[in-house]
Design an enzyme around this catalytic site. Structure first.
Site, PDB file in Angstrom:
ATOM      1  N   SER A 139      55.193 132.948  33.098  1.00  0.00           N
ATOM      2  CA  SER A 139      56.892 133.942  33.429  1.00  0.00           C
ATOM      3  C   SER A 139      58.307 133.167  33.106  1.00  0.00           C
ATOM      4  CB  SER A 139      56.150 134.173  34.996  1.00  0.00           C
ATOM      5  OG  SER A 139      57.338 134.655  35.182  1.00  0.00           O
ATOM      6  N   TYR A 152      55.050 130.029  42.953  1.00  0.00           N
ATOM      7  CA  TYR A 152      55.005 130.754  41.458  1.00  0.00           C
ATOM      8  C   TYR A 152      56.240 130.002  40.959  1.00  0.00           C
ATOM      9  CZ  TYR A 152      54.984 134.954  38.842  1.00  0.00           C
ATOM     10  OH  TYR A 152      54.199 135.753  37.547  1.00  0.00           O
ATOM     11  N   LYS A 156      53.849 128.365  37.184  1.00  0.00           N
ATOM     12  CA  LYS A 156      54.808 128.665  35.696  1.00  0.00           C
ATOM     13  C   LYS A 156      55.494 127.557  35.649  1.00  0.00           C
ATOM     14  CE  LYS A 156      52.540 132.796  36.176  1.00  0.00           C
ATOM     15  NZ  LYS A 156      50.959 132.785  35.919  1.00  0.00           N
TER      16      LYS A 156
HETATM   17  N1  LIG Z   1      53.615 141.589  35.856  1.00  0.00           N
HETATM   18  C1  LIG Z   1      54.550 141.328  35.723  1.00  0.00           C
HETATM   19  O1  LIG Z   1      55.867 141.631  36.375  1.00  0.00           O
HETATM   20  C2  LIG Z   1      54.615 139.539  35.310  1.00  0.00           C
HETATM   21  C3  LIG Z   1      55.553 138.808  34.902  1.00  0.00           C
HETATM   22  C4  LIG Z   1      55.387 137.654  34.974  1.00  0.00           C
HETATM   23  C5  LIG Z   1      54.309 136.831  34.735  1.00  0.00           C
HETATM   24  N2  LIG Z   1      53.450 137.828  35.134  1.00  0.00           N
HETATM   25  C6  LIG Z   1      52.005 137.280  35.509  1.00  0.00           C
HETATM   26  O2  LIG Z   1      50.785 137.442  34.633  1.00  0.00           O
HETATM   27  C7  LIG Z   1      49.170 137.418  35.125  1.00  0.00           C
HETATM   28  C8  LIG Z   1      48.815 138.266  35.481  1.00  0.00           C
HETATM   29  O3  LIG Z   1      49.488 139.575  36.644  1.00  0.00           O
HETATM   30  P1  LIG Z   1      49.483 140.867  36.800  1.00  0.00           P
HETATM   31  O4  LIG Z   1      51.097 141.494  36.784  1.00  0.00           O
HETATM   32  O5  LIG Z   1      48.981 141.926  35.602  1.00  0.00           O
HETATM   33  O6  LIG Z   1      48.801 140.645  38.239  1.00  0.00           O
HETATM   34  P2  LIG Z   1      47.531 141.837  39.086  1.00  0.00           P
HETATM   35  O7  LIG Z   1      48.018 141.393  40.613  1.00  0.00           O
HETATM   36  O8  LIG Z   1      47.832 143.475  38.355  1.00  0.00           O
HETATM   37  O9  LIG Z   1      46.391 140.837  37.933  1.00  0.00           O
HETATM   38  C9  LIG Z   1      46.395 139.751  38.986  1.00  0.00           C
HETATM   39  C10 LIG Z   1      44.735 139.893  38.698  1.00  0.00           C
HETATM   40  O10 LIG Z   1      44.115 138.947  38.559  1.00  0.00           O
HETATM   41  C11 LIG Z   1      43.339 138.437  38.559  1.00  0.00           C
HETATM   42  N3  LIG Z   1      42.899 137.191  40.240  1.00  0.00           N
HETATM   43  C12 LIG Z   1      43.545 137.099  41.056  1.00  0.00           C
HETATM   44  N4  LIG Z   1      43.279 136.270  41.822  1.00  0.00           N
HETATM   45  C13 LIG Z   1      42.202 135.135  41.022  1.00  0.00           C
HETATM   46  C14 LIG Z   1      40.983 134.098  40.875  1.00  0.00           C
HETATM   47  N5  LIG Z   1      41.872 133.358  42.410  1.00  0.00           N
HETATM   48  N6  LIG Z   1      40.266 134.218  39.771  1.00  0.00           N
HETATM   49  C15 LIG Z   1      40.399 135.029  38.814  1.00  0.00           C
HETATM   50  N7  LIG Z   1      41.088 136.105  39.017  1.00  0.00           N
HETATM   51  C16 LIG Z   1      41.829 136.167  39.868  1.00  0.00           C
HETATM   52  C17 LIG Z   1      43.462 139.667  40.144  1.00  0.00           C
HETATM   53  O11 LIG Z   1      42.060 139.893  41.184  1.00  0.00           O
HETATM   54  C18 LIG Z   1      43.826 141.196  39.545  1.00  0.00           C
HETATM   55  O12 LIG Z   1      42.704 141.061  39.307  1.00  0.00           O
HETATM   56  C19 LIG Z   1      49.669 136.736  36.519  1.00  0.00           C
HETATM   57  O13 LIG Z   1      49.772 135.540  36.251  1.00  0.00           O
HETATM   58  C20 LIG Z   1      51.109 136.504  36.607  1.00  0.00           C
HETATM   59  O14 LIG Z   1      52.052 135.845  37.127  1.00  0.00           O
HETATM   60  C21 LIG Z   1      53.077 138.597  35.276  1.00  0.00           C
END
Ligand SMILES: NC(=O)c1ccc[n+]([C@@H]2O[C@H](COP(=O)([O-])OP(=O)(O)OC[C@H]3O[C@@H](n4cnc5c(N)ncnc54)[C@H](O)[C@@H]3O)[C@@H](O)[C@H]2O)c1
Length: 254
Positions: A139, A152, A156
């Protein structure tokens, strides 16, 4: 020829959001997908949507036992792994004053230890690939001071540096494995909305250059992950890939 044709890909957190988008993109380009998530029903839904090229797998990425069982299943079923996308994550809105040690540890267990365990226990299977790629979802929190999400940021940051160490280790040992990190900001998902305390989804244009400050769409990140997962990126390892529409270079939102 499809871009990841014949490759076997394991994507964590693939029941929703970015993980789902990555699984769909990899499947569209010819990979066989294991859709892994804590949310078993959600993982099944995504696998069903992909069709015969996908299998769902329920696991907690923070559990070493689950990774050991996963590696055993993958060994029996496929005998190798070509693409590992360590994507699963959560966000907890706590700063230094409000975070407890327990919540700090939980966030880091999922997103820092989870990535470590995934790379560690899938390594033997990745070594069996002719050309393997690990993509770790980080991130811009590893670059900026998002003080409201302290744990967080810590997790990261660990992913960012662990990725480089793993890339060098694989290179030094002559393993056919690249390892890169992807650093999104502001992609419209449930996690993003939770971090901003809003329920509504923002309308974002599917085409054209987006203005600074705009959120991005799932496929913006999935396209980058697909590229890094494919052999098109064979000369890229240990690199951090910002995908933030300029958020890290725009002082007004930094
Ligand atoms: N959305 C953003 O803007 C953004 C920005 C930077 C980084 N990210 C990163 O992208 C990744 C996905 O995020 P997202 O926005 O799609 O989130 P989201 O909440 O839509 O999806 C996350 C998924 O991870 C699963 N999950 C959570 N804990 C878990 C565990 N212990 N074991 C297995 N599965 C688990 C959840 O059930 C869910 O399906 C994350 O690592 C997040 O930090 C997202």
């Amino acid at each position: 020829m499809a871009r990841v044709s014949g490759k076997i890909a394991f994507v964590t957190g693939a029941a929703a959001g970015l993980g789902e988008a990555c699984a769909l993109a990899l499947a569209r380009e010819g990979a066989q997908i294991i859709v892994a998530d804590l949310n078993a029903a959600g993982a099944r839904r995504v696998a069903d949507c992909i069709g015969p090229a996908a299998t769902s797998w329920a696991m907690d990425v923070a559990s070493e036992q689950d990774w050991i069982a996963t590696a055993a299943m993958m060994g029996l079923r496929f005998g190798r792994l070509d693409i590992l996308v360590n994507n699963a994550g959560i966000v907890v809105n706590e700063d230094l004053e409000t975070a407890s040690l327990a919540s700090f540890r939980r966030v880091n267990q999922i997103m820092s230890e989870g990535v470590f365990l995934g790379c560690k226990h899938m390594l033997d299977l990745l070594r069996e690939s002719a050309s393997a790629s690990i993509v770790n979802m980080a991130s811009t929190a590893s670059h900026l001071g998002y003080h409201k999400y302290l744990a967080y940021c810590a997790a990261k940051g660990a992913v960012r540096s662990m990725t480089k160490a793993i890339a060098v280790e694989c290179h030094a040992k002559g393993y056919p494995i690249r390892c890169n990190s992807v650093h999104p900001a502001g992609i419209e998902t449930a996690l993003e909305r939770q971090s901003q305390g809003r329920a509504d989804a923002r309308a974002i244009s599917e085409t054209g250059v987006l203005p600074f400050g705009s959120n991005g769409l799932l496929h913006d990140v999935a396209n980058l992950v697909l590229f890094l997962a494919s052999d098109e990126a064979r000369f890229i390892t240990g690199a951090e890939h910002l995908i933030d529409n300029g958020a890290t270079i725009w002082p007004a939102i930094a």
